[in-house]
Design a protein around this motif. Sequence first.
Motif, PDB file in Angstrom:
ATOM      1  N   LEU A 247      58.561  38.081  25.197  1.00  0.00           N
ATOM      2  CA  LEU A 247      57.701  38.450  26.314  1.00  0.00           C
ATOM      3  C   LEU A 247      57.495  37.210  27.165  1.00  0.00           C
ATOM      4  O   LEU A 247      57.359  36.109  26.645  1.00  0.00           O
ATOM      5  CB  LEU A 247      56.337  38.957  25.841  1.00  0.00           C
ATOM      6  N   SER A 248      57.461  37.420  28.489  1.00  0.00           N
ATOM      7  CA  SER A 248      57.235  36.289  29.392  1.00  0.00           C
ATOM      8  C   SER A 248      56.312  36.713  30.530  1.00  0.00           C
ATOM      9  O   SER A 248      56.293  37.862  30.935  1.00  0.00           O
ATOM     10  CB  SER A 248      58.560  35.767  29.944  1.00  0.00           C
ATOM     11  N   SER A 249      55.548  35.750  30.999  1.00  0.00           N
ATOM     12  CA  SER A 249      54.613  35.979  32.094  1.00  0.00           C
ATOM     13  C   SER A 249      55.044  35.167  33.301  1.00  0.00           C
ATOM     14  O   SER A 249      55.322  33.972  33.185  1.00  0.00           O
ATOM     15  CB  SER A 249      53.204  35.554  31.667  1.00  0.00           C
TER      16      SER A 249
ATOM     17  N   LEU B 235      50.927  33.439  27.009  1.00  0.00           N
ATOM     18  CA  LEU B 235      51.197  34.054  25.708  1.00  0.00           C
ATOM     19  C   LEU B 235      51.137  32.928  24.693  1.00  0.00           C
ATOM     20  O   LEU B 235      52.027  32.080  24.660  1.00  0.00           O
ATOM     21  CB  LEU B 235      52.567  34.720  25.712  1.00  0.00           C
TER      22      LEU B 235
ATOM     23  N   GLN C  87      54.129  30.249  28.733  1.00  0.00           N
ATOM     24  CA  GLN C  87      54.403  31.407  29.581  1.00  0.00           C
ATOM     25  C   GLN C  87      55.297  32.438  28.889  1.00  0.00           C
ATOM     26  O   GLN C  87      55.540  33.497  29.437  1.00  0.00           O
ATOM     27  CB  GLN C  87      55.063  30.965  30.890  1.00  0.00           C
ATOM     28  N   SER C  88      55.800  32.122  27.670  1.00  0.00           N
ATOM     29  CA  SER C  88      56.605  33.108  26.948  1.00  0.00           C
ATOM     30  C   SER C  88      56.412  32.936  25.446  1.00  0.00           C
ATOM     31  O   SER C  88      55.983  31.884  24.971  1.00  0.00           O
ATOM     32  CB  SER C  88      58.087  32.976  27.305  1.00  0.00           C
TER      33      SER C  88
ATOM     34  N   THR D 282      47.488  36.978  24.078  1.00  0.00           N
ATOM     35  CA  THR D 282      47.525  36.711  25.516  1.00  0.00           C
ATOM     36  C   THR D 282      46.194  36.116  25.939  1.00  0.00           C
ATOM     37  O   THR D 282      45.154  36.444  25.384  1.00  0.00           O
ATOM     38  CB  THR D 282      47.786  37.994  26.325  1.00  0.00           C
TER      39      THR D 282
ATOM     40  N   TYR E 146      48.363  43.367  35.340  1.00  0.00           N
ATOM     41  CA  TYR E 146      49.385  42.327  35.329  1.00  0.00           C
ATOM     42  C   TYR E 146      50.608  42.934  34.652  1.00  0.00           C
ATOM     43  O   TYR E 146      50.526  43.969  33.995  1.00  0.00           O
ATOM     44  CB  TYR E 146      48.911  41.104  34.532  1.00  0.00           C
TER      45      TYR E 146
ATOM     46  N   LEU F 161      54.194  41.892  32.254  1.00  0.00           N
ATOM     47  CA  LEU F 161      54.948  40.913  31.482  1.00  0.00           C
ATOM     48  C   LEU F 161      56.405  41.363  31.451  1.00  0.00           C
ATOM     49  O   LEU F 161      56.688  42.560  31.436  1.00  0.00           O
ATOM     50  CB  LEU F 161      54.413  40.827  30.052  1.00  0.00           C
TER      51      LEU F 161
END
Length: 184
Positions: A7-9, A16, A20-21, A41, A52, A54
Amino acid sequence: SDSTLTLSSSSPDVTLGSSQSSTRFVDTWKPGANRTFEFETTLGDSAAAGNYSLGAQIDFEKPDGTTGSTPSLTVPLRALPEMTFDVSNVDSSLRVGETQTLTGTVTNTGPITADAAVVRFADPGPTVTPIETSVAVGSLAPGESSDFSFEVEGTTAASEGPRQFDLSVAYRDQDDRQRESDAI
């Protein structure tokens, strides 16, 4: 086999863990099988409640030994307000060309104590003018209520009829950070 879920933001407000991931190892994942994953998160101090998204990517090894990846997926993330408040017992008899009092009761419906709580009256427009725009109501524990009142002027340009006003509650959270509720 050797599957991983990442998962990445792309938002600087959402992390996270500490980056960021974040990736979780799955090992063997049979067709049709479901897996449940948990990711920590964090929403940054200046971030607002809201929606938001992801990015999600699954990488894996195929039976023939080659690697593959899913197309990029989107995972929705809803950041809820830290606190919620309810306003009840609202009473006013505002009149055109007069200053009157708007009263009500604010209740902390959130999970923690709201310290140094202040009810704020949003500017409703040119025909109704609050004399004061904020009233301190003190600290409110979960489920606790406090009365408030605002002096409000209905200008001579106002027309008669019902009006809707937006209120909010500014407060300090358990980490002594300044916060403000959504409009009520």
